[in-house]
Motif scaffolding. Structure first.
Motif, PDB file in Angstrom:
ATOM      1  N   GLN A 140     -22.987  -6.020 -17.701  1.00 15.46           N
ATOM      2  CA  GLN A 140     -22.679  -7.104 -16.758  1.00 15.46           C
ATOM      3  C   GLN A 140     -21.932  -8.229 -17.456  1.00 15.46           C
ATOM      4  O   GLN A 140     -20.987  -8.790 -16.905  1.00 15.46           O
ATOM      5  N   GLY A 171     -25.212  -6.775  -2.748  1.00 13.34           N
ATOM      6  CA  GLY A 171     -24.826  -6.210  -4.032  1.00 13.34           C
ATOM      7  C   GLY A 171     -23.619  -5.296  -3.899  1.00 13.34           C
ATOM      8  O   GLY A 171     -22.686  -5.343  -4.698  1.00 13.34           O
ATOM      9  N   ASN A 199     -20.420  -7.287  -3.394  1.00 17.63           N
ATOM     10  CA  ASN A 199     -19.904  -7.868  -4.637  1.00 17.63           C
ATOM     11  C   ASN A 199     -19.159  -6.835  -5.455  1.00 17.63           C
ATOM     12  O   ASN A 199     -18.097  -7.114  -6.007  1.00 17.63           O
ATOM     13  N   HIS A 200     -19.711  -5.630  -5.531  1.00 16.69           N
ATOM     14  CA  HIS A 200     -19.037  -4.576  -6.292  1.00 16.69           C
ATOM     15  C   HIS A 200     -17.685  -4.249  -5.675  1.00 16.69           C
ATOM     16  O   HIS A 200     -16.703  -4.046  -6.378  1.00 16.69           O
ATOM     17  N   GLU A 214     -15.179  -6.912  -6.488  1.00 14.05           N
ATOM     18  CA  GLU A 214     -14.731  -6.864  -7.879  1.00 14.05           C
ATOM     19  C   GLU A 214     -13.818  -5.667  -8.106  1.00 14.05           C
ATOM     20  O   GLU A 214     -12.811  -5.775  -8.819  1.00 14.05           O
ATOM     21  N   TRP A 263     -17.986 -16.541  -1.546  1.00 17.51           N
ATOM     22  CA  TRP A 263     -18.402 -15.535  -2.521  1.00 17.51           C
ATOM     23  C   TRP A 263     -19.186 -16.183  -3.667  1.00 17.51           C
ATOM     24  O   TRP A 263     -20.210 -15.684  -4.116  1.00 17.51           O
ATOM     25  N   PHE A 264     -18.684 -17.304  -4.130  1.00 20.98           N
ATOM     26  CA  PHE A 264     -19.358 -18.062  -5.183  1.00 20.98           C
ATOM     27  C   PHE A 264     -20.794 -18.387  -4.756  1.00 20.98           C
ATOM     28  O   PHE A 264     -21.753 -18.183  -5.502  1.00 20.98           O
ATOM     29  N   ASP A 302     -22.605 -16.826  -2.499  1.00 23.48           N
ATOM     30  CA  ASP A 302     -23.363 -15.559  -2.450  1.00 23.48           C
ATOM     31  C   ASP A 302     -23.830 -15.155  -3.844  1.00 23.48           C
ATOM     32  O   ASP A 302     -24.973 -14.762  -4.032  1.00 23.48           O
ATOM     33  N   CYS A 303     -22.896 -15.234  -4.806  1.00 22.97           N
ATOM     34  CA  CYS A 303     -23.234 -14.834  -6.184  1.00 22.97           C
ATOM     35  C   CYS A 303     -24.348 -15.720  -6.723  1.00 22.97           C
ATOM     36  O   CYS A 303     -25.288 -15.238  -7.361  1.00 22.97           O
ATOM     37  N   GLN A 324     -27.660 -14.846  -5.258  1.00 19.74           N
ATOM     38  CA  GLN A 324     -28.191 -13.605  -5.837  1.00 19.74           C
ATOM     39  C   GLN A 324     -28.754 -13.832  -7.229  1.00 19.74           C
ATOM     40  O   GLN A 324     -29.785 -13.259  -7.588  1.00 19.74           O
ATOM     41  N   LEU A 325     -28.068 -14.666  -8.021  1.00 16.81           N
ATOM     42  CA  LEU A 325     -28.561 -14.941  -9.373  1.00 16.81           C
ATOM     43  C   LEU A 325     -29.899 -15.662  -9.318  1.00 16.81           C
ATOM     44  O   LEU A 325     -30.830 -15.336 -10.062  1.00 16.81           O
TER      45      LEU A 325
END
Ligand SMILES: Nc1nc2c(ncn2[C@@H]2O[C@H](COP(=O)(O)OP(=O)(O)OP(=O)(O)O)[C@@H](O)[C@H]2O)c(=O)[nH]1
Ligand SMILES: [Mg+2]
Length: 332
Positions: free
Chosen positions: A37, A130, A133-134, A137, A277-278, A280-281, A284-285
């Motif tokens: 990661q 998840g 996000n993949h 990316e 997106w930021f 969301d990330c 998730q973190l």
């Protein structure tokens, strides 16, 4: 990094359009290993300046409507215009849809052999956040590798449509003629998200039904308010078998791009998407970090129980969980 797989191996490989390395880089971003990661983050950081130049097209519709066959037909058409295309899919529900991904591979047989096409189903078996996000990316990596058009096919129904809408420039909804909206499980909300609706399988005995459906949907769309993009959604008919309408759909996508680039919506939408997106990330973190603390996890379970028994409101429970989390991170 794996032996022989340095940061520059990935970055140079992707930027030079090496498909093998592109595939490996996507595998890296999909990995759950903390080291992978970290490396994936470094690769994405390096390629970021080379992303964003493609047009991102989401293709959705109920299972069997003809998404894969359509993407193959449109993809081959676009490839003939000297463009490079990538096809990604977003698949939140693993075991059941495995079959259809394998099916997709065979259905897109001709496209997958084309040197200017890259087809990659996303790893499945994750919650939708998840997977999304993949896919995002993977999309960035494909752009850095020089792909001009990225198609994202939804697999299955439900939340994936919304996730795809949030990551693409143009959202295409495929519909069948003659099957009622109810039957197709398409909610009004999804129709409202579409930049175009294409009635599929408009061939043979189906041609007449398809143009009737076109008129019906055109009428239905008139009743919706104009979306923020200022673009009036189009309704078309197409057949992936005969090729009818494929060129028109490509033209519509280009018109959309021209119009929204001129109005400034195109860039505005992308930067709004990046901000979302930021968030969301980050969510998730935080969630992942939260669940790493045993005391928080057990607190969560007992709070759930209290809510079930109506002893506690959801709001107070959430506050208590946050307090417990704060305590846990203060004393590591
Ligand atoms: N007559 C006709 N049949 C089509 C057309 N496009 C697709 N089909 C058929 O419809 C079936 C489903 O097509 P797919 O492209 O796999 O549909 P899909 O929406 O990708 O399906 P899932 O990935 O399972 O959700 C296949 O048997 C295709 O051969 C078309 O334009 N005309
Ligand atoms: Mg499919």
């Amino acid at each position: 990094m794996k032996p022989g797989f340095s940061l520059s191996y990935y970055v140079d490989g992707v930027l030079s359009g090496n498909r093998v390395v592109l595939g490996q880089a996507i595998t890296l971003v999909e990995s759950f290993l903390p080291k992978d990661q970290e490396n994936a983050g470094a690769v994405l950081e390096k390629i970021l300046p080379d992303t964003g130049k493609s047009i991102r097209v989401g293709v959705t519709g109920v299972p069997g409507v003809g998404k894969s066959t359509f993407i193959e037909a449109l993809g081959l058409y676009v490839v003939r215009q000297e463009k490079k295309i990538a096809v990604l899919s977003i698949d939140p529900s693993s075991p059941l849809t495995k079959g259809s991904i394998l099916g997709d591979k065979t259905r897109m047989e001709e496209l997958s052999k084309n040197p200017n096409a890259f087809i990659r189903p996303t790893a499945s078996g994750l919650a939708i956040g998840g997977v999304a996000n993949h896919t995002r990316e993977a999309m960035l990596l494909c752009e850095a590798a020089g792909f001009d058009v990225i198609f994202v096919e939804t697999v299955g129904v439900g939340q994936s449509e919304v996730s795809v809408k949030k990551m693409v420039d143009f959202f295409l909804l495929l519909m069948l003629a003659g099957a009622g909206d109810e039957l197709q499980g398409i909610k009004k909300g999804i129709m409202e998200m579409a930049d175009a609706i294409a009635i599929t399988k408009a061939d043979g005995d189906n041609i007449k039904k398809a143009s009737e459906a076109q008129a019906d949907y055109q009428h239905a769309l008139h009743l919706f308010s104009t979306p923020d993009s200022g673009w009036k959604p189009k309704v078309l008919t197409t057949s992936a078998l005969s090729g009818d309408g494929i060129d028109k759909i490509w033209k519509v996508i280009q018109q959309y791009r021209d119009q929204t680039e001129k109005s400034g919506y195109f860039d505005q939408n992308r930067s709004d998407q990046n901000i979302a997106w930021f968030h969301d990330c980050f969510d998730q973190l935080v969630r992942a970090d939260l669940s790493q603390h045993q005391s928080v996890r057990s607190n969560l379970i007992s709070l759930e129980e209290e809510i079930r028994q109506s002893k506690l409101s959801a709001r107070s429970a959430a506050q208590q969980l946050l307090d417990r989390y704060h305590q846990a991170i203060q004393k590591p």
